[in-house]
Design a protein around this motif. Structure first.
Motif, PDB file in Angstrom:
ATOM      1  N   ASP A  16       0.895 -60.801 -30.876  1.00 42.15           N
ATOM      2  CA  ASP A  16       0.939 -59.854 -32.227  1.00 42.15           C
ATOM      3  C   ASP A  16       0.115 -60.649 -33.355  1.00 42.15           C
ATOM      4  OD1 ASP A  16       2.188 -57.877 -30.578  1.00 42.15           O
ATOM      5  OD2 ASP A  16       4.303 -58.788 -31.352  1.00 42.15           O
ATOM      6  N   ALA A  17      -0.146 -61.584 -33.275  1.00 42.07           N
ATOM      7  CA  ALA A  17      -0.621 -62.589 -34.341  1.00 42.07           C
ATOM      8  C   ALA A  17      -2.199 -62.394 -34.377  1.00 42.07           C
ATOM      9  CB  ALA A  17      -0.318 -63.893 -34.537  1.00 42.07           C
ATOM     10  N   ALA A  19      -5.949 -61.325 -34.617  1.00 41.17           N
ATOM     11  CA  ALA A  19      -6.499 -60.166 -35.343  1.00 41.17           C
ATOM     12  C   ALA A  19      -7.855 -59.702 -34.712  1.00 41.17           C
ATOM     13  CB  ALA A  19      -6.672 -60.637 -36.751  1.00 41.17           C
ATOM     14  N   CYS A  90      -7.841 -55.815 -35.817  1.00 39.80           N
ATOM     15  CA  CYS A  90      -6.884 -55.221 -36.449  1.00 39.80           C
ATOM     16  C   CYS A  90      -6.801 -55.297 -37.915  1.00 39.80           C
ATOM     17  CB  CYS A  90      -5.367 -55.439 -36.032  1.00 39.80           C
ATOM     18  SG  CYS A  90      -5.390 -55.410 -34.051  1.00 39.80           S
ATOM     19  N   ARG A  93      -3.674 -57.180 -39.644  1.00 32.79           N
ATOM     20  CA  ARG A  93      -3.801 -58.545 -39.139  1.00 32.79           C
ATOM     21  C   ARG A  93      -4.498 -59.731 -39.599  1.00 32.79           C
ATOM     22  NH1 ARG A  93      -2.796 -57.868 -32.616  1.00 32.79           N
ATOM     23  NH2 ARG A  93      -0.884 -56.454 -32.645  1.00 32.79           N
TER      24      ARG A  93
END
Length: 282
Positions: A16-17, A19, A90, A93
């Motif tokens: 989730d981190a 980018a 993303c 991010r």
């Protein structure tokens, strides 16, 4: 659309981190229409194919560059040894305080121009950075995400420096003959293109240029020109009320009957049939 294919972050990013990541397409096969919940940059290295973006067809080949937003619908068809890379990211991010809006068209609602060309010099520089970016995006060390984002920032600046409008290559002597030729072809949609005049102006061998073009794109020069004209005709048929004869003229066909023959051969239906199935009342 109820059955719209959506590509999700969880299937393409390691965490989730993360980018930024690189999705290679060696080769890019036929791919159904889809959207994403992330954005991407598309760089075409070799071969050719039909890229349909938000219902607009683009005949793509070496040097084509696209900026794709998450909500954009696109697909690939009629591919021929098509090699490209997707740099997926993303926006929410990204942590570096760079001027992303100025470098990436369409970033967070900025003005969007999706289709560009990339010079040969830009392609060489971009390849090197993408190779490093791909390596970093696969690492699991604490600094990997930051390094990948730094490389992504370098890449988008390289693309900004070396991109140009499809029919307007900057007038510098350093650009390759293929860059100049593809730009000249894109700029000749409304009038005949004379390869012998181009070669005389550039002091190059017509035979060698034909060979180079086919080696890099998988098409002959005439095939490419015919297909970008048909793509332009499809767009006009879908988004304008111009008569078939007017569209033929705007796509470089002086004879509307010949235009219909070529269009039917390339698409499998007549211009009238295609308009009936696809016309929009925008």
């Amino acid at each position: 659309m109820a059955n719209q294919l959506v590509l999700h972050k969880a299937d393409f990013f390691a965490s989730d981190a993360q980018a930024v990541a690189v999705a290679d397409r060696y080769p890019q096969n036929v791919f159904a229409e889809h959207t994403h919940d992330f954005c991407e940059l598309v760089l075409v290295w070799r071969g050719n194919g039909l890229h349909v973006l938000n219902e607009r067809p683009y005949r793509i080949t070496r040097g084509d560059l696209f900026y794709i937003r998450a909500e954009d619908k696109h697909s690939y068809t009629s591919v021929n040894d098509l090699v490209l890379q997707n740099i997926i990211y993303c926006p929410e991010r990204l942590k570096l305080n760079l001027q992303w809006e100025e470098a990436i068209p369409g970033f967070n609602g900025t003005q969007w121009q999706p289709h560009w060309r990339l010079t040969s010099a830009g392609m060489t520089q971009a390849r090197q950075v993408i190779s490093q970016l791909e390596h970093e995006s696969q690492q699991r060390c604490p600094l990997a995400n930051g390094m990948a984002e730094l490389l992504f920032g370098q890449l988008v600046m390289i693309l900004k420096r070396h991109r140009y409008a499809t029919d307007n290559l900057p007038a510098t002597s350093s650009e390759t003959l293929l860059d100049k030729l593809i730009t000249a072809l894109a700029g000749s949609l409304e009038h005949p293109f004379a390869l012998d005049e181009f070669c005389a102006r550039e002091a190059c061998s017509e035979r060698v240029l034909r060979q180079q073009f086919r080696a890099q794109t998988g098409m002959t020069i005439n095939q490419y020109l015919r297909q970008i004209r048909v793509c332009h005709a499809q767009y006009l048929l879908q988004h304008s009320r111009l008569m078939i004869g007017e569209i033929a003229m705007q796509c470089g066909f002086e004879d509307s009957n010949y235009f219909s023959v070529v269009f039917t051969r390339e698409t499998g239906m007549t211009p009238s049939q295609w308009r009936h199935l696809n016309h929009r009342n925008d």
